[in-house]
Design an enzyme around this catalytic site. Structure first.
Site, PDB file in Angstrom:
ATOM      1  N   ASP A 184     -23.909 -28.001   2.172  1.00 25.07           N
ATOM      2  CA  ASP A 184     -23.512 -28.695   1.157  1.00 25.07           C
ATOM      3  C   ASP A 184     -22.079 -28.453   0.415  1.00 25.07           C
ATOM      4  O   ASP A 184     -21.840 -28.927  -0.698  1.00 25.07           O
ATOM      5  CB  ASP A 184     -24.598 -28.761  -0.059  1.00 25.07           C
ATOM      6  CG  ASP A 184     -25.951 -29.216   0.260  1.00 25.07           C
ATOM      7  OD1 ASP A 184     -26.785 -28.716  -0.341  1.00 25.07           O
ATOM      8  OD2 ASP A 184     -26.132 -29.941   1.207  1.00 25.07           O
TER       9      ASP A 184
HETATM   10  N1  LIG Z   1     -25.114 -26.635   8.387  1.00 24.75           N
HETATM   11  C1  LIG Z   1     -25.318 -27.634   7.355  1.00 24.75           C
HETATM   12  N2  LIG Z   1     -26.842 -28.187   7.559  1.00 24.75           N
HETATM   13  C2  LIG Z   1     -27.161 -29.162   6.698  1.00 24.75           C
HETATM   14  C3  LIG Z   1     -26.387 -29.591   5.751  1.00 24.75           C
HETATM   15  C4  LIG Z   1     -25.186 -28.890   5.572  1.00 24.75           C
HETATM   16  O1  LIG Z   1     -24.272 -29.216   4.402  1.00 24.75           O
HETATM   17  N3  LIG Z   1     -24.859 -27.843   6.257  1.00 24.75           N
HETATM   18  N4  LIG Z   1     -26.878 -30.465   4.822  1.00 24.75           N
HETATM   19  C5  LIG Z   1     -28.298 -30.453   4.828  1.00 24.75           C
HETATM   20  C6  LIG Z   1     -29.197 -31.560   3.840  1.00 24.75           C
HETATM   21  N5  LIG Z   1     -29.811 -31.062   2.859  1.00 24.75           N
HETATM   22  C7  LIG Z   1     -29.554 -31.182   1.589  1.00 24.75           C
HETATM   23  O2  LIG Z   1     -28.758 -32.165   1.538  1.00 24.75           O
HETATM   24  C8  LIG Z   1     -30.657 -29.658   3.027  1.00 24.75           C
HETATM   25  C9  LIG Z   1     -31.591 -29.862   4.121  1.00 24.75           C
HETATM   26  C10 LIG Z   1     -32.661 -28.717   4.366  1.00 24.75           C
HETATM   27  C11 LIG Z   1     -32.578 -27.880   3.661  1.00 24.75           C
HETATM   28  C12 LIG Z   1     -33.593 -26.578   3.966  1.00 24.75           C
HETATM   29  O3  LIG Z   1     -33.845 -25.659   3.342  1.00 24.75           O
HETATM   30  N6  LIG Z   1     -34.177 -26.745   5.091  1.00 24.75           N
HETATM   31  C13 LIG Z   1     -35.078 -25.661   5.671  1.00 24.75           C
HETATM   32  C14 LIG Z   1     -36.549 -26.287   6.354  1.00 24.75           C
HETATM   33  C15 LIG Z   1     -37.175 -27.148   5.540  1.00 24.75           C
HETATM   34  C16 LIG Z   1     -38.261 -27.774   6.311  1.00 24.75           C
HETATM   35  O4  LIG Z   1     -38.523 -27.448   7.270  1.00 24.75           O
HETATM   36  O5  LIG Z   1     -38.776 -29.019   5.863  1.00 24.75           O
HETATM   37  C17 LIG Z   1     -34.244 -25.228   7.011  1.00 24.75           C
HETATM   38  O6  LIG Z   1     -33.522 -25.541   7.634  1.00 24.75           O
HETATM   39  O7  LIG Z   1     -34.631 -23.938   6.955  1.00 24.75           O
HETATM   40  C18 LIG Z   1     -31.698 -27.635   2.639  1.00 24.75           C
HETATM   41  C19 LIG Z   1     -30.699 -28.649   2.350  1.00 24.75           C
HETATM   42  C20 LIG Z   1     -28.869 -30.640   6.145  1.00 24.75           C
HETATM   43  N7  LIG Z   1     -28.309 -29.760   7.027  1.00 24.75           N
END
Ligand SMILES: Nc1nc2c(c(=O)[nH]1)N[C@@H](CN(C=O)c1ccc(C(=O)N[C@@H](CCC(=O)O)C(=O)O)cc1)CN2
EC number: 3.5.1.10
Length: 299
Positions: free
Chosen positions: A243
């Site tokens: 983000d």
């Molecule tokens: N490298 C990046 N990847 C993503 C970004 C970013 O800015 N840089 N934005 C996110 C979107 N997002 C908030 O807007 C967000 C999505 C997911 C997570 C998160 O903690 N995901 C967990 C898994 C959750 C699940 O399995 O339901 C994870 O990936 O471990 C936080 C913020 C999209 N990607």
């Protein structure tokens, strides 16, 4: 299939035919606007719009977006590109030339929430966005039927903590060389640096808060707990830092103490949709320049 609102001129001509876009950026110096305008004019092009921004009165960074009409542009493109290279490279300028009627190929990544994904597909179908969705990639199967009803291929690539490297390799294989931009439409997986290094195109995300407030997960719950009077959404380019990528567009909506988290989620969905559509539309029309961790947007 609904009728697109992309209109044609009274005489039935496609307004985007023979329409070119030239994006130029680099270290500012006198004479760049004159060089670009002169080159296009000498080539027989008519400039229909020109936006330019310099970060300082001199010695800063220069950004320019020019739209022009040139009869038979596609056939003259190679010659024009050679002239641009010969003229702009000595001025230290980077440049990119595109054809307006070549729609950007978009891969949309989604999870289970449908509002941003379906809004983009619906706006595309109405001709509101200069894009063509070539595929939807999701870590869940839930949205397959709705996506396929738009005639768009849907690929289910499950993602877990354990299989993330392999899943991302599959995603890159689907996307690389087949799209011009990836859009995360409430895609709930953090993309690794390896994915971002290998995908080869820009990635745009919609975050459901007015960044930098409430970064990360559950921003509406955090907003309720903070007692905010405004909620918002932010569309940004994706970097490895969650983000924190360059912001493209933001907007807000008033809320009150009487709104529950469910109310905030519902009201926020409208903000997310319009912010993402504006950001994707501007990107697909080559209106966005990256400037470090910021952007210059000629909207
Ligand atoms: N490298 C990046 N990847 C993503 C970004 C970013 O800015 N840089 N934005 C996110 C979107 N997002 C908030 O807007 C967000 C999505 C997911 C997570 C998160 O903690 N995901 C967990 C898994 C959750 C699940 O399995 O339901 C994870 O990936 O471990 C936080 C913020 C999209 N990607």
């Amino acid at each position: 299939m609904a009728t697109s609102i992309r209109t044609t001129e009274k005489n039935g001509e496609n307004p985007l035919a023979d329409r070119g876009r030239l994006m130029v950026h680099g270290e500012d110096r006198p004479g760049i606007v004159a060089a670009v305008s002169g080159l296009l004019s000498n080539h027989g092009a008519n400039i229909v719009s020109l936006d330019q921004y310099s970060t300082d009165h001199s010695g800063g960074r220069f950004f320019q977006r020019t739209e022009f009409h040139l009869k038979g542009f596609a056939a003259q493109r190679e010659q024009l590109e050679q002239e641009l290279e010969e003229t702009l490279r000595p001025l230290g300028m980077s440049w990119r030339l595109t054809e307006a009627q070549q729609l950007k190929r978009v891969a949309v990544f989604a999870s289970k929430m449908d509002h941003c994904l379906l809004d983009l597909l619906w706006r595309e179908r109405r001709g509101e966005l200069g894009m063509t969705t070539t595929m939807v990639v999701s870590n869940h199967p839930d949205l397959a039927e709705e996506v396929r009803s738009f005639g768009v291929p849907f690929f289910h690539v499950p993602v877990t903590k354990e299989n993330k490297p392999e899943a991302e390799r599959k995603q890159v294989e689907l996307v690389r060389d087949n799209v011009d931009v990836v859009v995360l439409a409430r895609y709930m997986q953090i993309l690794t640096g390896d994915f971002l290094d290998n995908v080869g195109v820009p990635v745009i995300n919609i975050h459901h808060s007015f960044l930098p407030a409430f970064m990360g997960a559950n921003p509406y719950l955090k907003a309720k707990e903070r007692g905010v009077k405004l909620i918002g959404a932010t569309a940004h380019y994706v970097t490895e830092d969650l983000d924190e990528g360059p912001i493209i567009e933001q907007d807000v909506e008033r809320v009150s103490h009487a709104d529950t988290v469910t109310d905030l989620v519902r009201k926020g969905a409208d903000v997310e949709r319009r912010v993402l559509a504006r950001a994707v539309g501007w990107h697909c029309e080559d209106r966005v320049f990256r400037d470090g961790n910021s952007t210059v947007v000629f909207d």
